[in-house]
Scaffold this motif. Structure first.
Motif, short mmCIF file in Angstrom:
data_model
loop_
_atom_site.label_atom_id
_atom_site.label_comp_id
_atom_site.label_asym_id
_atom_site.label_seq_id
_atom_site.Cartn_x
_atom_site.Cartn_y
_atom_site.Cartn_z
N MET A 1 4.41 29.63 -1.65
CA MET A 1 4.12 29.24 -3.03
C MET A 1 2.89 28.34 -3.11
SD MET A 1 7.70 28.94 -5.02
CE MET A 1 8.20 27.41 -4.32
N THR A 2 2.18 28.20 -1.98
CA THR A 2 1.03 27.29 -1.97
C THR A 2 0.00 27.67 -3.03
OG1 THR A 2 0.23 28.64 -0.17
CG2 THR A 2 1.17 26.54 0.42
N ILE A 3 -0.17 28.98 -3.26
CA ILE A 3 -1.22 29.41 -4.19
C ILE A 3 -0.91 28.92 -5.60
CG2 ILE A 3 -2.29 31.42 -5.27
CD1 ILE A 3 -1.84 32.88 -2.57
N SER A 4 0.33 29.12 -6.04
CA SER A 4 0.64 28.70 -7.41
C SER A 4 0.64 27.18 -7.52
CB SER A 4 1.97 29.29 -7.87
OG SER A 4 3.02 28.86 -7.05
N ILE B 1 -4.12 23.17 1.43
CA ILE B 1 -4.81 23.82 0.32
C ILE B 1 -5.11 22.87 -0.83
CG2 ILE B 1 -2.56 24.82 -0.35
CD1 ILE B 1 -4.04 26.96 -1.83
N TYR C 1 -1.28 25.25 -5.91
CA TYR C 1 -2.71 24.93 -5.98
C TYR C 1 -3.23 25.10 -7.40
CZ TYR C 1 -7.74 25.63 -5.54
OH TYR C 1 -9.10 25.56 -5.72
N LEU C 2 -2.88 26.23 -8.03
CA LEU C 2 -3.37 26.49 -9.40
C LEU C 2 -2.82 25.45 -10.36
CD1 LEU C 2 -3.05 30.38 -9.43
CD2 LEU C 2 -5.15 29.03 -9.30
N ILE C 3 -1.54 25.09 -10.20
CA ILE C 3 -0.95 24.08 -11.08
C ILE C 3 -1.67 22.75 -10.92
CG2 ILE C 3 1.13 22.70 -11.49
CD1 ILE C 3 2.74 25.26 -10.73
N PRO D 1 6.46 26.53 -10.24
CA PRO D 1 5.66 27.22 -9.22
C PRO D 1 6.16 28.64 -8.93
CG PRO D 1 6.10 24.99 -8.51
CD PRO D 1 6.88 25.20 -9.78
N ARG E 1 -4.67 22.24 -9.79
CA ARG E 1 -6.05 22.34 -10.26
C ARG E 1 -6.10 22.26 -11.79
NH1 ARG E 1 -9.55 27.55 -11.21
NH2 ARG E 1 -7.70 27.79 -12.49
N ASP E 2 -5.21 22.98 -12.46
CA ASP E 2 -5.23 22.98 -13.92
C ASP E 2 -4.91 21.61 -14.49
OD1 ASP E 2 -5.89 25.58 -13.72
OD2 ASP E 2 -3.90 26.38 -14.18
N LYS F 1 5.01 30.72 -11.80
CA LYS F 1 3.55 30.85 -11.72
C LYS F 1 3.16 31.87 -10.64
CE LYS F 1 -0.63 28.94 -12.61
NZ LYS F 1 -1.22 28.77 -13.94
N THR F 2 3.90 31.84 -9.52
CA THR F 2 3.63 32.82 -8.45
C THR F 2 3.79 34.23 -8.99
OG1 THR F 2 4.53 31.23 -6.88
CG2 THR F 2 4.23 33.47 -6.09
#
Lengths: 321, 275
Positions: free
Chosen positions: B121-124, B215, B126-128, A51, B130-131, A54-55
């Motif tokens: 780090m919630t955004i990344s 999220i 989330y993307l992980i 993470p 989702r993917d 990724k960020t």
């Protein structure tokens, strides 16, 4: 630091051997620690390292709702960063975050220290009595206490407005605490300080009980007052405690999300957004995932700088010992 | 004489004021939850609900999805805590009892990981999720909560393992136990307080977690913190039901904490304050 020596494989007689053990157990003993650590290392790499990485990656992308839905990857270099770093809003939020952290941490440390000193001074029953209330405040889940504070400060039926009216501040009877930046922050800060003082106070009290009473007596004999005793006996003895706790509180308060977001979603007019809330609202609520990640990376860099500073102090202390 | 009485009683007076300050929000939550609606919205607050009612609790437990969320919260929290205990016990044993290359680095990483900024780090995450097609599922919540509590668990257990005298293990090994047996039979039982205090803090962290579930699980697999904040907006000014919901959410933690805090405070101090 913990004892770290290896246990020598015992021989039948129970005396440590200097002979050569067979190759098998030797190899096993050598790789055993790594085998034991493997799950933890894998978890940290995949669940924390990834993470983080990724960020950073997303922070270099133009990722909005269109790209998100269509799974597009559009790199845009440092654009998100230059956009943020030249944006007044970002710097306002940073300043606000810093001020917010300083106010909270000062109140928590001073309050916690005083409460800890008081605990040390009280009789047994009074101490138990006060401890019970501290434990309840400490154990309240954050989402629950945030909800409770919005009820205490409710405009129409909140008990705080009623009390203020009774105390003679009649203008406060129908005051809406969440309509103004400073009064919203006041409630949030009160909530955080209320919830954080118990941790500091209990640790302070635990630390105080380790100081030998002779030290106080000697100081008192020399004619020292309370302030002098604090500065020349208590503070030096508990310096590691003050350092560690202050640092922990700085990190915790700087990262605080739930209290700020669940209280009023960063409102009114986005005026109570601190950096984590700002990153969340820009990134998630406004669908600018790249921008949000850039804000997140900048926040992580600030936290990283703080941590590096603290770790340096710790390492230095270790060297002195 | 009078002066010395005042001199001796001012700490008690302050203690009473502080007691009220710290306990009042908790008291106000619980008491509001039991009050009649007319008492909640009266112009003069009712401090002692003499004619209590359970109707707010009734409304809260019959609200949409309450029991599902209770189940979800327990699954996620207990799963995260158990997984982190297993992984942490192995790791902390290595750190506390063995000498190896990279030990210091590992300890430093764990210390830093304890302060990981999950909130940003919630955004990344989330993307992980989702993917990997794992949005609205309990699995990503469980494993990420596990990671949130893992560093602290390793850190604290390390202290507890180091506190068990090495001689106990050695003598078990002299008596013919292997190292693993010695650990299981001798060290593990002595770790009970450590395991309890670490799981308490793990429990609180996972039970409390809000930004990630906010999220990741918008459309399902939600937990109590999300339900509680949603409940507040859905029920608007219904403070009785909202406070009943808050009380229900807080009760498991309050009970656990009150029972375990004595041990926990020691563990917390060892973990967080002593380097």
């Amino acid at each position: 630091m913990a004892a770290t020596e290896q246990i020598a494989p015992p021989t039948a007689g129970g005396t440590p051997t200097n002979g050569r053990p067979t190759a098998g157990p030797r190899l096993l003993t050598r790789i055993a620690p790594y085998l034991l650590l493997l799950p933890a290392i894998l978890a940290t790499l995949f669940l924390l390292g990834y993470p983080l990485l990724k960020t950073v990656l997303v922070s270099f992308q133009n990722l909005n709702s269109r790209q998100l839905v269509q799974h597009l990857t559009e790199w845009n270099g440092f654009e998100n960063y230059t956009e943020q770093l030249s944006n007044g809003e970002f710097w306002h939020t940073t300043g606000r975050s810093v001020a917010f952290t300083v106010v909270n941490v000062v109140l928590i440390m001073v309050g916690g220290t005083l409460v800890g000193l008081l605990l040390n001074r009280l009789g047994k029953w009074m101490r138990l009595f006060l401890s019970a209330s501290l434990i309840l405040a400490w154990a309240m889940p954050i989402v629950a206490s945030t909800t409770v504070y919005t009820w205490l400060f409710d405009q129409k039926y909140g008990v705080v407005n009623w009390l203020l009216d009774k105390l003679g501040f009649h203008g406060m009877l129908d005051y809406n605490w969440f309509s103004d930046q400073y009064s919203t922050f006041f409630v949030i800060i009160l909530l955080i300080v209320w919830g954080s003082i118990p941790f500091v106070a209990f640790n302070m009290y635990a630390g105080l009980t380790t100081i030998p009473t002779e030290l106080y007596e000697a100081a008192r004999m020399d004619g020292a007052g309370s302030l002098k005793i604090f500065s020349s006996v208590i503070f030096p003895s508990l310096k590691p405690f003050f350092l560690a706790t202050t640092f922990l509180e700085v990190i915790w308060v700087f990262k605080a999300f739930t209290q700020v977001f669940a209280m009023n979603m960063g409102g009114p007019q986005r005026l109570t957004e601190t950096l984590p809330v700002y990153a969340f609202i820009e990134g998630v609520s406004n669908n600018h995932y790249g921008t949000g990640s850039a804000i997140a990376v900048l926040t992580i860099l600030m936290l990283g700088a703080l941590m590096a500073y603290y770790f340096r102090i710790i390492l230095k202390q270790e060297d002195e010992l | 004489m009078r002066r010395s009485i005042i001199g001796r009683s001012w700490p008690n007076a302050i203690a009473v004021v502080l007691f009220v300050f710290f306990i009042f929000p908790v008291y106000w939550m619980v008491s509001t939850a039991f009050k009649q609606n007319t008492d909640i919205v009266s112009k003069t607050p009712v401090f002692v609900p003499l004619n209590g009612t359970l109707e707010h609790f009734d409304r809260a437990v019959h609200a949409d999805g309450f029991w599902t969320m209770v189940g979800n919260s327990f699954v996620v929290t207990v799963g995260a805590v158990l997984a982190s205990l297993v992984i942490a016990t192995l790791a902390s044993f290595a750190v506390a009892r063995m000498k190896f290359r990279g030990r210091k680095t590992f300890v430093l990483v764990i210390m830093a990981a304890q302060m990981a900024p999950w909130e940003v780090m919630t955004i990344s995450v989330y993307l992980i999720a989702r993917d990997n097609d794992m949005l609205n599922s309990l699995l990503p919540l469980t494993i990420f909560y596990m990671m949130m509590v893992l560093p602290f668990t390793i850190w604290t257990l390390r202290g507890f393992i180091a506190a068990v005298p090495k001689e106990l293990e050695e003598s078990a090994m002299v008596d013919g136990c292997t190292r693993v047996q010695a650990f299981v039979k001798v060290v593990f039982p002595l770790l009970a307080p450590g395991l309890m205090s670490t799981s308490l803090f793990g429990f609180i962290t996972a039970w409390n977690e809000y930004p990630l579930v906010l999220i990741l699980n918008k459309q399902g697999g939600q937990t109590l913190p999300l339900w509680l904040t949603g409940f507040r907006s859905a029920f608007g000014d219904d403070w009785g039901a909202t406070m009943a919901a808050s009380s229900l959410f807080a009760v498991p933690v309050l009970i656990l904490f009150v029972f375990l805090q004595r041990k926990a405070v020691g563990g917390m101090t060892a973990g967080a304050v002593k380097g």
